[in-house]
Design an enzyme around this catalytic site. Structure first.
Site, PDB file in Angstrom:
ATOM      1  N   PHE A 278       0.852  -1.190   0.000  1.00 17.20           N
ATOM      2  CA  PHE A 278       0.000   0.000   0.000  1.00 17.20           C
ATOM      3  C   PHE A 278       0.881   1.230   0.000  1.00 17.20           C
ATOM      4  CE2 PHE A 278      -1.710   3.609   2.361  1.00 17.20           C
ATOM      5  CZ  PHE A 278      -2.911   3.841   1.697  1.00 17.20           C
ATOM      6  N   ASP A 364     -26.746 -21.513 -10.448  1.00 16.81           N
ATOM      7  CA  ASP A 364     -25.365 -21.185 -10.074  1.00 16.81           C
ATOM      8  C   ASP A 364     -24.473 -21.174 -11.308  1.00 16.81           C
ATOM      9  OD1 ASP A 364     -22.692 -21.544  -8.391  1.00 16.81           O
ATOM     10  OD2 ASP A 364     -24.265 -21.145  -6.938  1.00 16.81           O
ATOM     11  N   ASP A 365     -23.203 -21.318 -11.093  1.00 14.77           N
ATOM     12  CA  ASP A 365     -22.158 -21.257 -12.127  1.00 14.77           C
ATOM     13  C   ASP A 365     -22.480 -22.168 -13.317  1.00 14.77           C
ATOM     14  OD1 ASP A 365     -19.797 -20.890 -13.396  1.00 14.77           O
ATOM     15  OD2 ASP A 365     -18.523 -21.593 -11.751  1.00 14.77           O
ATOM     16  N   TRP A 475     -23.102 -13.001  -5.932  1.00 13.61           N
ATOM     17  CA  TRP A 475     -21.901 -12.302  -6.426  1.00 13.61           C
ATOM     18  C   TRP A 475     -20.674 -13.043  -5.890  1.00 13.61           C
ATOM     19  CZ3 TRP A 475     -21.979  -7.168  -8.787  1.00 13.61           C
ATOM     20  CH2 TRP A 475     -20.704  -6.645  -9.024  1.00 13.61           C
ATOM     21  N   MET A 477     -16.595 -14.703  -6.063  1.00 20.43           N
ATOM     22  CA  MET A 477     -15.219 -14.207  -6.294  1.00 20.43           C
ATOM     23  C   MET A 477     -14.280 -15.312  -5.849  1.00 20.43           C
ATOM     24  SD  MET A 477     -12.298 -12.738  -5.329  1.00 20.43           S
ATOM     25  CE  MET A 477     -11.242 -11.396  -5.700  1.00 20.43           C
ATOM     26  N   GLY A 526     -15.850 -18.136  -2.809  1.00 18.58           N
ATOM     27  CA  GLY A 526     -15.512 -19.517  -2.476  1.00 18.58           C
ATOM     28  C   GLY A 526     -16.089 -19.818  -1.102  1.00 18.58           C
ATOM     29  N   ASP A 532     -17.434  -9.721   5.304  1.00 20.16           N
ATOM     30  CA  ASP A 532     -17.028  -8.551   6.085  1.00 20.16           C
ATOM     31  C   ASP A 532     -18.129  -7.502   6.037  1.00 20.16           C
ATOM     32  OD1 ASP A 532     -16.488  -6.739   3.706  1.00 20.16           O
ATOM     33  OD2 ASP A 532     -15.127  -8.393   3.256  1.00 20.16           O
ATOM     34  N   ASP A 546     -18.234 -22.808   1.757  1.00 19.75           N
ATOM     35  CA  ASP A 546     -18.475 -23.915   0.828  1.00 19.75           C
ATOM     36  C   ASP A 546     -18.569 -25.232   1.584  1.00 19.75           C
ATOM     37  OD1 ASP A 546     -18.793 -22.641  -1.544  1.00 19.75           O
ATOM     38  OD2 ASP A 546     -16.721 -22.840  -2.202  1.00 19.75           O
ATOM     39  N   GLU A 612     -37.953 -38.278   3.703  1.00 21.32           N
ATOM     40  CA  GLU A 612     -37.057 -37.109   3.734  1.00 21.32           C
ATOM     41  C   GLU A 612     -37.739 -35.891   3.108  1.00 21.32           C
ATOM     42  OE1 GLU A 612     -32.518 -38.864   3.615  1.00 21.32           O
ATOM     43  OE2 GLU A 612     -33.719 -39.008   1.785  1.00 21.32           O
TER      44      GLU A 612
HETATM   45  C1  DGJ Z   1     -17.837 -20.971  -5.149  1.00 23.61           C
HETATM   46  C2  DGJ Z   1     -19.119 -20.824  -4.373  1.00 23.61           C
HETATM   47  O1  DGJ Z   1     -18.861 -20.707  -3.021  1.00 23.61           O
HETATM   48  C3  DGJ Z   1     -20.011 -22.011  -4.681  1.00 23.61           C
HETATM   49  O2  DGJ Z   1     -21.177 -21.931  -3.909  1.00 23.61           O
HETATM   50  C4  DGJ Z   1     -20.321 -22.025  -6.140  1.00 23.61           C
HETATM   51  O3  DGJ Z   1     -21.050 -20.887  -6.477  1.00 23.61           O
HETATM   52  C5  DGJ Z   1     -19.034 -22.090  -6.950  1.00 23.61           C
HETATM   53  N1  DGJ Z   1     -18.127 -21.048  -6.545  1.00 23.61           N
HETATM   54  C6  DGJ Z   1     -19.306 -21.980  -8.402  1.00 23.61           C
HETATM   55  O4  DGJ Z   1     -18.171 -21.910  -9.149  1.00 23.61           O
END
Ligand code: DGJ
Length: 725
Positions: A278, A364-365, A475, A477, A526, A532, A546, A612
């Site tokens: 920084f 999702d992805d 969102w 990352m 992830g 935060d 995850d 279930e």
């Molecule tokens: C990481 C996320 O934490 C997961 O829930 C999922 O969305 C994957 N990425 C997808 O690539």
């Protein structure tokens, strides 16, 4: 008035606490007190030792007992005889690094200050007051403005710093922490939160050592490995007794928390943007704005401190339509399909989910570009019609037709080399000229400091959101950042880039959340790698981890609960054997653990047995009933899973009339008495346990406790609901 300035003493009062500082005879700002209200000026506790190798400021003349090295300072600077870790460090035009900060002026204002370009606690004009104290270097025109926000009813003080260069020549900032405090007395321990991907925010309580301890991230995000929050506790402080203070940095980039125990047993704490990698050049007339730190303290233990943080974050940090309202129960297809899906599979999952009472389907992805694995496609935010034949709109309409909302995953800050975006704009990915960039999960990071990049992201993402009926955005990352370099800055100023990345991210989030207020944004990195208070300003919930294994989750959620409100914790029931640990827990246990958050499912419900499925339908109904209590109630940690054979937590409604106790007993033990657990936060009077009809007094439940049901097997959950009669 919450802020008083009398006889050079500044007193900041909240409902239960006092924060005090004093300008001394040399214009140095001393920290006097942060703790319970004392109705008194605490300067009588100041001591002036004559300590060897602690030099004296020139104006002190022959007085060897006035040293910046021993004073409890409010904001210690480098280079003028205070040898402890500085809050600020600069380089002047002549190469010197001294900064001798003395009081210049102050101002008290109604309302809570805002910070240019950064998230900050907000409050109504009549809920908060602001104190600005301007300190000035004795030899240059460098000004440091210390900002204090006092939100009385919440027992919260916020702090931030503005550095301004009023001189003609540039000043380089090497370190500007947002918060610093010296505490001359006490016997302290501190709690910080460490971890890794799939195991975030593990609470670690350790004694202070002579020297500097640090919790930090240099990853460009707040990270899985450490969290920008910390507690300082008096030895012996428990959940319900003793003094502690907490600090949470409202920032999503690299951060640094430092705790130093000095030669006089004084504690210095500082927190702010990480000083490594920084630097910031301030030309004539320019200012630098540091992110905010939220502070609170409690003399009734850590539980009360957590509840104060939950209150401020939920009510004065989170924003938007979903800030306080019920969150939809969602089903996410990630662990059900990973990249292997088409519209039929998604519709099948959705149909079953709708039947069981789920409110929203989250795709999702993998829905965009050429994205059949994690090696390609990031950056191409247009639908992959080979997978979703008929396009996104058709799928959304079908889902809506089933009576469900639709949500979509993005990872805006990333680019795959195998993508249209990278082929068109290879220079938008972060890399240092002449070096190969480091890949992580095969992907590169976009230069969020470049306005062309953020404009592209705004255009493409807002187009998808405008053209389809999307009511939720995840969102994501998924890597740490290195190879810092941006073509938007001259070579000599590259160390500004990590912070400029965060500013670019915040600007984009502000634009999108402002334009689409009806959309629920859920943060993710992830799992909980960017959990935060900065992200919570834009996204009222964040995917907690995850790791969806119910057993492991109790530890992660325990650590998360020290600062972050329960509504912020994205939490799902997933399939067994669990994909991260291979452990199998019952559907009941998975449901109980996931309910302590913003609830959902992440599996193909079609594979469940009929029993279930019935249990899932029951869980959804129960969660919807309890959600107001879980999100608006007071949260109590009733056990420490790191030390006990169970994780137990409790929600008490604000009026004290409803109580929900949930938990998991980890290991079955033969031939033992039933476990007794003490409840907390109850009123006097009688409480009835729903289902059993047992009635106990609040006092008995809090002192004697209640017996848990006899459990058989490992990781067995329990839950009971009590109502005041
Ligand atoms: C990481 C996320 O934490 C997961 O829930 C999922 O969305 C994957 N990425 C997808 O690539």
């Amino acid at each position: 008035m919450a802020i008083k300035a009398e006889n050079n003493v500044f007193s900041l009062e909240t409902a239960h606490t006092l924060y005090q500082m004093k300008v001394d005879m040399f214009g140095v700002l001393n920290h006097l007190w942060y703790g319970a209200k004392t109705d008194c000026c605490m300067d009588y506790l100041l001591d002036y030792p004559d300590l060897g190798f602690s030099g004296n400021i020139y104006e002190a003349g022959d007085n060897r007992s006035y040293s910046l090295n021993t004073r409890p300072l409010e904001y210690g600077a480098e280079g003028v005889g205070d040898f402890r870790v500085p809050a600020i460090s600069v380089t002047h035009e002549d190469g010197s690094t001294a900064l001798d900060l003395r009081f210049q002026s102050y101002e008290i204002k109604r309302g809570k200050y805002k910070i240019q370009g950064l998230p900050a606690v907000y409050a109504k004009e009549d809920q908060a007051e602001t104190l600005e104290i301007i300190l000035k270097d004795t030899a240059t025109e460098t000004l440091v403005t210390l900002l204090y926000g006092v939100i009385s009813e919440a027992d919260v003080i916020t702090r931030s710093v503005i550095v301004t260069n009023q001189g003609k020549t540039p000043v380089i900032l090497n370190k500007v922490h947002s918060f610093a405090m010296d505490i001359p007395y006490g016997d302290w321990e501190w709690i910080h939160f460490h971890g890794r991907h799939v195991m975030e925010r593990q609470a670690e309580r350790v004694p202070l050592i002579h020297g500097i301890q640090e919790s930090s991230s240099t990853r460009g995000t707040s990270s899985h490995q450490q969290n920008p929050t910390a507690l300082l506790c008096e030895k012996g402080c428990t959940e319900t007794t003793g003094f502690c203070m907490g600090m949470a940095l409202m920032y999503s980039g690299s951060f640094q928390t430092q705790v130093q125990l000095d030669e006089l047993e004084q504690v210095r704490m500082t927190m702010g943007i990480h000083a490594d990698n920084f630097a910031w050049t301030l030309k004539e007339g320019e200012s630098f704005y540091a992110p905010e730190v939220i502070l609170s303290c409690s003399d009734e233990g850590m539980g009360e401190l957590s509840r104060r943080f939950h209150h401020i974050i939920r009510n004065h940090v989170c924003r938007g339509q979903y800030q306080l309202s019920s969150r939809p129960v969602l089903i996410n297809n990630w662990e059900a399909t990973y990249f292997d899906f088409n519209e039929e599979k998604i519709e099948k999952i959705a149909r079953q989910a709708a039947e069981l009472g789920i409110d929203m389907m989250v795709l999702d992805d993998g829905w965009f570009g050429k994205r059949d694995s994690d090696t390609s496609g990031l950056g191409d935010w247009f639908v992959n019609e080979e997978k979703l034949r008929g396009g996104l709109n058709t799928l959304v309409e079908k889902i809506n037709h089933m009576g469900m909302k639709f949500g979509l995953w993005f990872e805006p800050e990333m680019v795959s080399e195998d993508s249209e975006l990278y082929r068109t704009h290879p220079d938008w990915a972060i890399r240092i000229p002449g070096r190969n960039p480091s890949r992580s999960r095969y992907q590169l990071v976009l230069d969020m400091a470049n306005p062309e990049v953020t404009e592209y992201l705004y255009e493409t993402i807002s187009k998808v959101l405008r053209e389809n009926h999307i009511e939720y955005v995840k969102w994501d990352m998924n890597r740490s950042i290195c190879d810092w370099y941006t073509k938007t800055l001259p070579d000599s100023r590259q160390k500004e880039m990590p912070h400029r990345y965060v500013l670019g991210l915040y600007e984009l989030l502000e634009r999108l959340t402002g334009e689409f207020p009806h959309i629920l944004f859920e943060g993710c990195s992830g799992g909980g790698g960017r959990f935060d208070a900065g992200m919570l300003y834009y996204c009222p919930q964040i995917w907690c981890s995850d790791d969806t294994d119910a057993h492991e989750r109790t530890f992660i959620q325990y650590g998360t609960s020290f600062f972050y409100p329960i509504s912020a914790v994205g939490s799902h029931v997933s399939a067994v054997p669990n994909h991260q640990t291979g452990r199998s827990t019952s559907i009941e246990t998975r449901g109980t653990v996931a309910m302590a958050g913003s609830f959902g499912y992440e599996l193909d419900l079609n594979i469940l047995s009929e029993e279930e499925k019935q249990e899932v339908a029951k869980q959804i109904k129960t969660y919807k009933e309890y959600q107001p209590l879980i999100h608006n109630g007071f949260y109590y940690r009733l056990s420490n899973p790191h030390k006990e054979n169970m994780a137990v937590w409790e929600f008490v409604s604000q009026d004290g009339k409803e109580v929900l106790v949930q938990g998991v007993v980890f290991r079955a033990k033969p031939n033992t008495l039933r476990i007794r657990i003490r409840l907390a936060g109850l009123e006097e009077g009688m409480y009835e346990v729903l289902g059993t009809g047992e009635v106990y007094t609040g006092k008995a439940l809090m002192t004697g406790g209640i017996l848990l049901p006899k459990v058989s097997g490992d990781d067995v959950s329990f839950e009971f609901y009590l109502k005041k009669k």
